[in-house]
Design an enzyme around this catalytic site. Structure first.
Site, PDB file in Angstrom:
ATOM      1  N   HIS B  12       0.826  -1.212   0.000  1.00 39.06           N
ATOM      2  CA  HIS B  12       0.000   0.000   0.000  1.00 39.06           C
ATOM      3  C   HIS B  12       0.864   1.269   0.000  1.00 39.06           C
ATOM      4  CE1 HIS B  12      -0.317  -0.871   4.610  1.00 39.06           C
ATOM      5  NE2 HIS B  12       0.708  -0.088   4.376  1.00 39.06           N
ATOM      6  N   HIS B  61      -0.943   4.848   9.674  1.00 36.83           N
ATOM      7  CA  HIS B  61       0.429   5.348   9.791  1.00 36.83           C
ATOM      8  C   HIS B  61       0.409   6.708  10.489  1.00 36.83           C
ATOM      9  CE1 HIS B  61       0.106   2.679   6.303  1.00 36.83           C
ATOM     10  NE2 HIS B  61       1.368   2.369   6.470  1.00 36.83           N
ATOM     11  N   HIS B 195      10.709  -3.845   3.018  1.00 36.65           N
ATOM     12  CA  HIS B 195      11.143  -2.444   3.023  1.00 36.65           C
ATOM     13  C   HIS B 195      11.562  -2.019   4.422  1.00 36.65           C
ATOM     14  CE1 HIS B 195       6.878  -1.919   4.134  1.00 36.65           C
ATOM     15  NE2 HIS B 195       6.968  -0.619   4.220  1.00 36.65           N
ATOM     16  N   GLU B 242       4.836  -5.517   8.154  1.00 37.09           N
ATOM     17  CA  GLU B 242       3.439  -5.350   7.695  1.00 37.09           C
ATOM     18  C   GLU B 242       2.890  -6.627   7.071  1.00 37.09           C
ATOM     19  OE1 GLU B 242       3.463  -0.552   6.651  1.00 37.09           O
ATOM     20  OE2 GLU B 242       3.612  -1.987   5.019  1.00 37.09           O
TER      21      GLU B 242
END
Lengths: 134, 282
Positions: B12, B61, B195, B242
């Site tokens: 996302h 976030h 990431h 995530e």
């Protein structure tokens, strides 16, 4: 069976060049992160831009945290309890993208960092574990 | 009764949203990013595939939740949700309409199934939720599906274990299948893949780990279910964690599933973009 919590936490500290946002950092960084969050409001961004030092006076942060924010020392801020998604409010207010801001933590120029990403990113080889040196 | 028909996994990354919002499909950097979704866009338009409702698993976030409230698992039960202003103004996308009756049903079913959910009637939804919708549905005037937001804490440690996520998925499936209306329901797991956005190790990408993760969603899901946090962190970077949210999606699907499509591209901003479509056994 659940892992021993001290072993779990020790592992989280065993990754080179990485600060995992543990409860200890969350406790230490509460006001730092809440300050960052305040920059979500346009009027606060305006006040921050006008006088950063004066803006920080209202926040119950340590002197070291305040100095690190003013210096945009993101690696130190991670150490002092800052979380990257909160710190992002500061660099976004500065007009930096994630790539631009993140590259400042790596000791690389934005150009070199971007080139590394375009070439497939940083390999995990050698940066998996401090203890095991792999 | 409602049927859980398929699962979608997708990154996302905010930049996917930027590419769509600013029509950057011809830009060489963004072309492969958007092409990753060509297949699913065609597939989901077909009447037999089009869901009525999507349970969309994502993380906030520092948009709706600051450090004052950190719910591990939260479900949106309100009628609709607005895109969050993440510092540059809200994304130019439609409000998200919920199927609030099903959402409340899932909430009560999960609580009775020993998952102590946080229920959210009012919040804004950030890129974690709206970028997957744009990736799959492009730029419609209204989203063509109802969306049940399911927010997971993957920011403050400890985040939920893979096994706990898997079990939540199983409980979501039981909840959906006990809802008396005839609805086609999909579950999407979002975030990842490898990431790291912080520290001197930022920029980490691990194609081998990501590929094995995509493979094992069908070939060896038990390995993923019991993969400890430290493995994600060492192998897939600090934000690669995530991926535990994909296990909520996978846990909600049955033992026999079929991979219909996958895409993988590096880089998208600081991230390895991953996407998979899984069909549940009929």
């Amino acid at each position: 069976m659940r892992q021993d919590i001290q072993d779990y936490l020790a592992e989280l500290e065993d990754i080179p060049g990485t600060r995992i946002y543990t409860t200890e950092r969350a406790r230490q960084g509460y006001w730092l992160n809440q300050f960052c969050m305040s920059l979500m409001k346009p009027e606060n961004r305006e006040a921050w831009r006008t006088d950063e030092k004066a803006y920080l006076k209202a926040w119950d942060m340590t002197d070291q945290q305040k100095a690190a924010v003013l210096a945009r020392d993101y690696n130190l801020l991670l150490e002092l309890g800052g979380n990257i998604y909160f710190l992002a409010k500061v660099f976004s207010t500065d007009g930096l993208s994630f790539v631009q801001a993140v590259s400042t933590m790596t000791g690389m120029s934005v150009e070199d960092y971007t080139a590394m990403m375009n070439a497939g990113g940083r390999s995990p080889d050698g940066v998996r574990s401090i203890r095991e040196g792999r | 009764m409602a049927r859980l028909t398929a699962g979608i996994g997708t990154s996302h990354v905010p930049l996917i949203g930027v590419a769509i919002d600013q029509d950057k499909g011809d830009d060489p950097y963004f072309k492969p990013v958007l092409e990753a979704y060509d297949w699913v866009r065609d597939w989901i338009k077909k009447p037999e595939n089009k869901p009525d409702v999507v349970v969309l698993v994502y993380n906030d976030h520092a948009s709706a939740f600051d450090m004052d409230l950190i719910p591990t698992f939260a479900i949106g039960c309100g009628e609709s949700y607005q895109p969050a202003d993440e510092g540059w103004g809200p994304r130019p996308v439609p409000n998200v309409k919920n199927h609030s009756k099903l959402a409340w049903h899932i909430a009560q079913s999960l609580i009775l199934d020993d998952f102590d959910m946080t229920i959210i009637n009012k919040m804004d939804v950030d890129h974690g939720l709206t970028v997957p919708l744009s990736a799959v549905f492009d730029q419609p005037r209204e989203w063509p599906v109802k969306v049940i937001p399911l927010a997971v804490n993957v920011v403050t440690y400890p985040v939920p274990s893979g096994n706990r996520c898997w079990m939540l998925g199983e409980a979501i499936a039981r909840a959906v299948e006990s809802f008396p209306e005839d609805l086609n329901v999909q579950i999407w797991g979002t975030g990842g893949m490898s990431h790291q956005l912080q520290g001197p190790r930022a920029g980490l990408i691990n194609r081998e780990f990501d590929t094995a993760f995509l493979d094992d969603l069908t070939q060896n899901p038990e390995r993923l279910r019991y993969l400890p946090h430290i493995e994600y962190l060492r192998e897939a970077g600090s934000e690669g964690i995530e991926l535990v949210m994909w296990l909520i999606m996978r846990g909600a699907l049955g033992a026999s599933i079929k991979e219909l499509h996958r895409a993988y591209h590096v880089p998208t901003s600081n991230t390895a973009l991953g996407h998979i479509v899984l069909e549940n056994a009929k």
